[in-house]
Design a protein around this motif. Structure first.
Motif, PDB file in Angstrom:
ATOM      1  N   GLY A   1      -8.712   1.295  -5.728  1.00 57.05           N
ATOM      2  CA  GLY A   1      -8.199   0.242  -6.605  1.00 57.05           C
ATOM      3  C   GLY A   1      -8.505   0.594  -8.054  1.00 57.05           C
TER       4      GLY A   1
ATOM      5  N   ARG B   1     -11.589  -1.397   9.020  1.00 59.80           N
ATOM      6  CA  ARG B   1     -10.471  -1.362   8.070  1.00 59.80           C
ATOM      7  C   ARG B   1      -9.401  -2.370   8.466  1.00 59.80           C
TER       8      ARG B   1
ATOM      9  N   GLU C   1      -2.551 -12.354  -2.091  1.00 59.50           N
ATOM     10  CA  GLU C   1      -3.931 -12.713  -1.722  1.00 59.50           C
ATOM     11  C   GLU C   1      -4.417 -13.804  -2.673  1.00 59.50           C
TER      12      GLU C   1
ATOM     13  N   GLY D   1      -6.338  10.199   4.690  1.00 63.09           N
ATOM     14  CA  GLY D   1      -6.198   9.982   3.251  1.00 63.09           C
ATOM     15  C   GLY D   1      -7.051   8.828   2.771  1.00 63.09           C
TER      16      GLY D   1
ATOM     17  N   GLU E   1       0.865  -1.186   0.000  1.00 64.16           N
ATOM     18  CA  GLU E   1       0.000   0.000   0.000  1.00 64.16           C
ATOM     19  C   GLU E   1       0.895   1.227   0.000  1.00 64.16           C
TER      20      GLU E   1
ATOM     21  N   THR F   1     -15.333  -3.150  -2.507  1.00 63.07           N
ATOM     22  CA  THR F   1     -14.763  -1.907  -1.962  1.00 63.07           C
ATOM     23  C   THR F   1     -13.845  -1.286  -3.010  1.00 63.07           C
TER      24      THR F   1
ATOM     25  N   TYR G   1      -2.997   1.271  11.463  1.00 68.89           N
ATOM     26  CA  TYR G   1      -2.624   2.658  11.763  1.00 68.89           C
ATOM     27  C   TYR G   1      -3.792   3.625  11.898  1.00 68.89           C
ATOM     28  N   TYR G   2      -5.031   3.156  11.714  1.00 72.58           N
ATOM     29  CA  TYR G   2      -6.160   4.094  11.719  1.00 72.58           C
ATOM     30  C   TYR G   2      -6.626   4.502  13.113  1.00 72.58           C
TER      31      TYR G   2
ATOM     32  N   ARG H   1       0.190  -7.697  -3.032  1.00 74.90           N
ATOM     33  CA  ARG H   1      -0.312  -8.446  -1.865  1.00 74.90           C
ATOM     34  C   ARG H   1      -0.524  -9.895  -2.283  1.00 74.90           C
TER      35      ARG H   1
ATOM     36  N   THR I   1       0.381   4.415   1.870  1.00 78.71           N
ATOM     37  CA  THR I   1       0.354   5.408   2.947  1.00 78.71           C
ATOM     38  C   THR I   1       1.623   5.405   3.805  1.00 78.71           C
TER      39      THR I   1
ATOM     40  N   GLU J   1      -3.106  11.769   0.212  1.00 80.07           N
ATOM     41  CA  GLU J   1      -2.782  11.832   1.638  1.00 80.07           C
ATOM     42  C   GLU J   1      -2.692  13.304   2.046  1.00 80.07           C
TER      43      GLU J   1
ATOM     44  N   MET K   1      -6.144  -8.934  -7.062  1.00 80.50           N
ATOM     45  CA  MET K   1      -4.933  -9.363  -7.741  1.00 80.50           C
ATOM     46  C   MET K   1      -3.769  -9.375  -6.743  1.00 80.50           C
TER      47      MET K   1
ATOM     48  N   GLN L   1      -3.078   1.282  -7.352  1.00 76.35           N
ATOM     49  CA  GLN L   1      -3.887   2.208  -6.548  1.00 76.35           C
ATOM     50  C   GLN L   1      -3.608   3.633  -6.983  1.00 76.35           C
TER      51      GLN L   1
HETATM   52  P1  HAM Z   1      -6.951  -0.643   1.384  1.00 71.93           P
HETATM   53  O1  HAM Z   1      -8.378  -0.657   1.778  1.00 71.93           O
HETATM   54  O2  HAM Z   1      -6.114  -1.781   1.836  1.00 71.93           O
HETATM   55  O3  HAM Z   1      -6.362   0.736   1.920  1.00 71.93           O
HETATM   56  O4  HAM Z   1      -6.836  -0.534  -0.196  1.00 71.93           O
HETATM   57  C1  HAM Z   1      -7.462   0.504  -0.913  1.00 71.93           C
HETATM   58  C2  HAM Z   1      -8.138  -0.040  -2.147  1.00 71.93           C
HETATM   59  O5  HAM Z   1      -7.196  -0.774  -2.953  1.00 71.93           O
HETATM   60  C3  HAM Z   1      -9.231  -1.051  -1.876  1.00 71.93           C
HETATM   61  O6  HAM Z   1     -10.441  -0.395  -1.560  1.00 71.93           O
HETATM   62  C4  HAM Z   1      -9.324  -1.784  -3.210  1.00 71.93           C
HETATM   63  O7  HAM Z   1     -10.110  -1.053  -4.127  1.00 71.93           O
HETATM   64  C5  HAM Z   1      -7.889  -1.794  -3.673  1.00 71.93           C
HETATM   65  N1  HAM Z   1      -7.261  -3.099  -3.411  1.00 71.93           N
HETATM   66  C6  HAM Z   1      -6.773  -3.550  -2.237  1.00 71.93           C
HETATM   67  N2  HAM Z   1      -6.278  -4.800  -2.386  1.00 71.93           N
HETATM   68  C7  HAM Z   1      -6.464  -5.154  -3.675  1.00 71.93           C
HETATM   69  C8  HAM Z   1      -6.165  -6.318  -4.450  1.00 71.93           C
HETATM   70  N3  HAM Z   1      -5.539  -7.385  -3.927  1.00 71.93           N
HETATM   71  N4  HAM Z   1      -6.508  -6.328  -5.771  1.00 71.93           N
HETATM   72  C9  HAM Z   1      -7.126  -5.254  -6.319  1.00 71.93           C
HETATM   73  N5  HAM Z   1      -7.425  -4.122  -5.643  1.00 71.93           N
HETATM   74  C10 HAM Z   1      -7.108  -4.077  -4.335  1.00 71.93           C
HETATM   75  C11 HAM Z   1      -5.071   1.153   1.740  1.00 71.93           C
HETATM   76  O8  HAM Z   1      -4.282   0.616   1.003  1.00 71.93           O
HETATM   77  C12 HAM Z   1      -4.749   2.419   2.492  1.00 71.93           C
HETATM   78  N6  HAM Z   1      -3.358   2.766   2.204  1.00 71.93           N
HETATM   79  C13 HAM Z   1      -5.706   3.530   2.099  1.00 71.93           C
HETATM   80  C14 HAM Z   1      -5.407   4.834   2.794  1.00 71.93           C
HETATM   81  C15 HAM Z   1      -4.756   5.899   2.281  1.00 71.93           C
HETATM   82  N7  HAM Z   1      -5.717   5.120   4.035  1.00 71.93           N
HETATM   83  C16 HAM Z   1      -5.289   6.337   4.322  1.00 71.93           C
HETATM   84  N8  HAM Z   1      -4.688   6.806   3.254  1.00 71.93           N
END
Ligand code: HAM
Length: 424
Positions: free
Chosen positions: A307, A258, A114, A303, A82, A280, A262-263, A112, A84, A130, A121, A126
């Motif tokens: 996706g 979430r 997953e 922030g 990610e 999501t 860190y939130y 990731r 952040t 922020e 994926m 992304q």
């Molecule tokens: P997150 O919810 O883990 O937040 O990921 C944000 C978005 O990335 C998800 O809502 C989804 O649309 C997309 N996403 C996550 N994992 C996958 C995956 N394996 N394949 C496809 N799309 C995916 C964050 O990453 C935090 N950094 C958000 C944030 C920014 N919070 C504060 N600032």
């Protein structure tokens, strides 16, 4: 030899998907700039500690999903899951903690490990914004407003719901955790195996469980909102008042916690029903503790990230790439003149192709197929008289013109959307 395959969970972004993703990226960068988020980029890999503590050792992302490896110098590195934590690390490394607030926009691949499925994926992309350096609830509202406007201008907001919750401050969470720890063990054997594991490690994450057996138990569990300190309550109220005033629809989701540690305070997600279980499309929240976890000062920050593949799936199919003009070369002796003409058209900003089929009829057919509105037909006769044949592909009408006349006709016809009239 068996043909090579891409690694599971990765995808080649072929022109059609890439053009959908570019629409998402361009819109995100445009809307982010209206809010003052400036474009920046961090490396794709970082020292493992950048992610392990901030995201939470027991979070799924760190415990099961990171791509971590030792490099040749023996350092433990991780492909970023990610953005952040990296952005905050960059702010601290670049000595910007004295020049706050800073607003950053970023876009790029994340990794990731997953279980892959539609919309999920192992390498995905992304976009993120922020807002670093403010504890003010209006910063939360601004970030959510930016996310909502981005989705709206992308044409997908109508199919998304904004889920909102407050995780409170440290004190609120400690009391809530204590209440959960007192409540959940009564149901230990009825909880899903994942939740049983989380009971000791991170009971708050159980609130987020999708397992039916957990959902049933959680109906009667103590709720985060009930444990908010007065200050945390006021923060949340100010965020929701601002959203209400600006006409941004939201719904309270008391189970939204979430997946990252860190939130604090505001947590939100935009969720659609149109993508099955991976609905999501965008998530975010406030992360006031993150800077300190990375060795920086006490900084307020909020922030979101979205996706790109998920949003690309959601936006309507946009039209295929099409050309404006075909330069149709009727004999080999006209090849270099035809090429020079095509280059000239491209320099003028027109999307130009030289159909390579063997016969004139096939070349014209190809010109129609790739969406050309005009064909410039050039052969030996045309070169001798310094002219070309201009053909309007929709009507079949054709006229001989001098090159300069043909160029200005094409400009009027294609760039200014005027109906072409060859007899003028
Ligand atoms: P997150 O919810 O883990 O937040 O990921 C944000 C978005 O990335 C998800 O809502 C989804 O649309 C997309 N996403 C996550 N994992 C996958 C995956 N394996 N394949 C496809 N799309 C995916 C964050 O990453 C935090 N950094 C958000 C944030 C920014 N919070 C504060 N600032």
């Amino acid at each position: 030899m068996k043909p090579m395959q891409p690694v599971r969970g990765t995808a080649d972004l072929m022109p059609r998907q890439k053009s959908q993703m570019n629409i998402v990226l361009e819109k995100a960068s445009l809307i982010a700039s209206r809010y003052g988020f400036q474009d920046m980029e961090t490396p794709i890999f970082e020292f493992t500690e950048v992610f392990s503590r901030p995201l939470g050792e027991s979070s799924d992302v760190v415990a099961k999903e990171t791509y971590s490896f030792e490099d040749r110098g023996g350092s433990s590195l991780t492909l970023r899951p990610e953005g952040t934590a990296s952005v905050m690390r960059a702010l601290i490394s670049n000595g910007l903690t004295q020049s706050l607030p800073q607003k950053f926009f970023y876009a790029g691949p994340m990794f990731r490990y997953e279980r892959p499925q539609k919309g999920r994926m192992r390498q995905f992309h992304q976009i993120g914004c922020e807002y670093i350096g403010s504890f003010n609830p209006l910063a939360d509202a601004e970030v959510i407003g930016c996310a909502a406007q981005f989705l709206s201008e992308l044409g997908v907001l109508h199919s998304c719901r904004l889920h909102l919750n407050s995780l409170g401050d440290g004190e609120s969470r400690d009391t809530d955790r204590a209440a959960l720890v007192a409540f959940l063990p009564h149901y230990k054997n009825e909880l899903s195996s994942d939740s049983q594991r989380r009971l000791n490690e991170n009971p708050l994450r159980i609130l987020d469980s999708k397992a039916d057996e957990d959902r049933e138990i959680l109906k009667n569990a103590p709720q985060l909102l009930a444990f908010l300190t007065t200050q945390a309550q006021q923060h949340f109220e100010q965020v929701t008042n601002a959203l209400d005033k600006a006409g941004i629809n939201w719904q309270l989701d008391i189970n939204l916690v979430r997946g990252l540690d860190y939130y604090s305070h505001t947590a939100f997600e935009f969720i659609t029903d149109e993508l099955g279980s991976q609905g999501t499309v965008l998530g975010g929240g406030r992360y006031d503790g993150l800077s300190a976890m990375l060795g920086g000062p006490d900084i307020g920050a909020v922030g979101f990230a979205a996706g790109v593949e998920r949003l690309a799936l959601l936006i309507e199919q946009k039209q295929e790439f099409t050309y404006d003009i075909a330069v149709v070369i009727t004999d080999d002796n006209a090849a270099s003149d035809g090429f020079a003409l095509a280059q000239n058209l491209r320099l003028q900003g027109l999307k130009t192709d030289i159909p390579m089929a063997p016969q004139l009829g096939k070349k014209l057919k190809r010109a129609s197929l790739i969406g050309c509105k005009l064909s410039f037909i050039i052969g030996e006769n045309e070169i001798k008289s310094d002219t070309i044949q201009v053909k309007v592909m929709t009507t079949g009408e054709q006229k001989q013109m001098e090159i300069s006349q043909a160029l200005s006709f094409a400009e009027k016809f294609l760039k200014h959307g005027l109906e072409g009239n060859l007899s003028e």
